[in-house]
Scaffold this motif. Structure first.
Motif, PDB file in Angstrom:
ATOM      1  N   CYS A  56      48.214   7.456  42.333  1.00 51.28           N
ATOM      2  CA  CYS A  56      49.376   8.355  42.235  1.00 51.28           C
ATOM      3  C   CYS A  56      50.478   7.726  41.387  1.00 51.28           C
ATOM      4  O   CYS A  56      51.098   8.411  40.557  1.00 51.28           O
ATOM      5  N   ALA A  57      50.717   6.439  41.583  1.00 46.98           N
ATOM      6  CA  ALA A  57      51.745   5.749  40.795  1.00 46.98           C
ATOM      7  C   ALA A  57      51.391   5.761  39.312  1.00 46.98           C
ATOM      8  O   ALA A  57      52.242   6.037  38.462  1.00 46.98           O
ATOM      9  N   ALA A  58      50.142   5.475  38.996  1.00 46.19           N
ATOM     10  CA  ALA A  58      49.710   5.453  37.593  1.00 46.19           C
ATOM     11  C   ALA A  58      49.830   6.838  36.955  1.00 46.19           C
ATOM     12  O   ALA A  58      50.282   6.965  35.809  1.00 46.19           O
ATOM     13  N   LEU A  59      49.451   7.853  37.684  1.00 51.58           N
ATOM     14  CA  LEU A  59      49.536   9.217  37.145  1.00 51.58           C
ATOM     15  C   LEU A  59      50.995   9.660  37.003  1.00 51.58           C
ATOM     16  O   LEU A  59      51.348  10.325  36.008  1.00 51.58           O
ATOM     17  N   LEU A  60      51.844   9.290  37.955  1.00 53.61           N
ATOM     18  CA  LEU A  60      53.278   9.592  37.831  1.00 53.61           C
ATOM     19  C   LEU A  60      53.833   8.919  36.583  1.00 53.61           C
ATOM     20  O   LEU A  60      54.568   9.541  35.814  1.00 53.61           O
ATOM     21  N   ILE A  66      54.998  10.966  29.072  1.00 53.49           N
ATOM     22  CA  ILE A  66      54.944  12.209  28.290  1.00 53.49           C
ATOM     23  C   ILE A  66      56.333  12.834  28.184  1.00 53.49           C
ATOM     24  O   ILE A  66      56.766  13.250  27.105  1.00 53.49           O
ATOM     25  N   ALA A  67      57.051  12.880  29.301  1.00 47.56           N
ATOM     26  CA  ALA A  67      58.389  13.475  29.292  1.00 47.56           C
ATOM     27  C   ALA A  67      59.349  12.680  28.410  1.00 47.56           C
ATOM     28  O   ALA A  67      60.125  13.264  27.643  1.00 47.56           O
ATOM     29  N   TRP A  73      61.363  18.388  29.878  1.00 45.01           N
ATOM     30  CA  TRP A  73      61.763  18.109  31.257  1.00 45.01           C
ATOM     31  C   TRP A  73      62.337  16.700  31.355  1.00 45.01           C
ATOM     32  O   TRP A  73      62.147  15.982  32.327  1.00 45.01           O
ATOM     33  N   PHE A  74      63.070  16.328  30.340  1.00 44.94           N
ATOM     34  CA  PHE A  74      63.584  14.967  30.213  1.00 44.94           C
ATOM     35  C   PHE A  74      64.530  14.588  31.347  1.00 44.94           C
ATOM     36  O   PHE A  74      64.378  13.536  31.969  1.00 44.94           O
ATOM     37  N   SER A  75      65.528  15.417  31.597  1.00 47.21           N
ATOM     38  CA  SER A  75      66.505  15.081  32.642  1.00 47.21           C
ATOM     39  C   SER A  75      65.840  15.019  34.006  1.00 47.21           C
ATOM     40  O   SER A  75      66.124  14.117  34.804  1.00 47.21           O
ATOM     41  N   GLU A  76      64.943  15.952  34.259  1.00 42.31           N
ATOM     42  CA  GLU A  76      64.219  15.933  35.531  1.00 42.31           C
ATOM     43  C   GLU A  76      63.378  14.671  35.659  1.00 42.31           C
ATOM     44  O   GLU A  76      63.340  14.029  36.712  1.00 42.31           O
ATOM     45  N   ALA A  77      62.706  14.309  34.576  1.00 41.98           N
ATOM     46  CA  ALA A  77      61.875  13.105  34.581  1.00 41.98           C
ATOM     47  C   ALA A  77      62.720  11.856  34.769  1.00 41.98           C
ATOM     48  O   ALA A  77      62.329  10.931  35.499  1.00 41.98           O
ATOM     49  N   ALA A  78      63.871  11.802  34.129  1.00 41.05           N
ATOM     50  CA  ALA A  78      64.741  10.633  34.271  1.00 41.05           C
ATOM     51  C   ALA A  78      65.241  10.498  35.713  1.00 41.05           C
ATOM     52  O   ALA A  78      65.309   9.384  36.242  1.00 41.05           O
ATOM     53  N   LEU A  79      65.570  11.610  36.356  1.00 39.65           N
ATOM     54  CA  LEU A  79      65.985  11.557  37.759  1.00 39.65           C
ATOM     55  C   LEU A  79      64.834  11.139  38.664  1.00 39.65           C
ATOM     56  O   LEU A  79      65.013  10.330  39.586  1.00 39.65           O
TER      57      LEU A  79
END
Length: 139
Positions: A56-60, A66-67, A73-79
């Protein structure tokens, strides 16, 4: 009307996105190279189901890469990355580990500086260049 952004700001934003991506590329690469070792490290920290958690960590981390590279979805990914980084700080480098190895305190603090950069990135977005304009958070 938007003012033209100076070239140095565009370059700084793109370099920052590449640095964020590079950190997670390295983290994911180490996990994929030795998933059993990663699972052992997770188990040693006291977590059950360590192999599924390692995957799960590797896939996250791959999704974050990618983001950061695309800006989608940059801001969402950064949060999300900031939440992940603070979780890692406390889980693997928290106060309970400082007595045994003082370097752990430095690792712990480093996570907070990285998290600060992620919060700043989330607030300001992926920039105007080389960024897919996807996401649900407004800027």
């Amino acid at each position: 009307m938007d003012a033209v952004q100076p070239a140095w700001k565009t370059a700084a934003i793109l370099i920052a996105r590449l640095i964020f991506a590079a950190v997670f590329i390295m983290a994911a690469a180490f996990k994929f190279a030795d998933m059993a070792g990663t699972a052992g490290y997770i188990a040693a920290a006291g977590f059950p189901l360590s192999l599924p958690l390692a995957w799960c960590a590797a896939l996250l981390e791959c999704a974050l890469i990618i983001a950061f590279l695309t800006g989608a979805w940059f801001s969402e990914a950064a949060l999300l990355a900031a939440a992940y980084v603070i979780f890692l700080a406390f889980s693997f480098h928290g106060p309970g580990r400082w007595a045994g190895n003082q370097a752990e305190f430095g690792f712990f603090v480093d996570h907070f500086t990285f998290m600060a950069g992620l919060f700043f990135a989330a607030a300001h977005g992926p920039g105007k260049v080389l960024a897919l304009k996807q996401g649900v958070l407004g800027r």
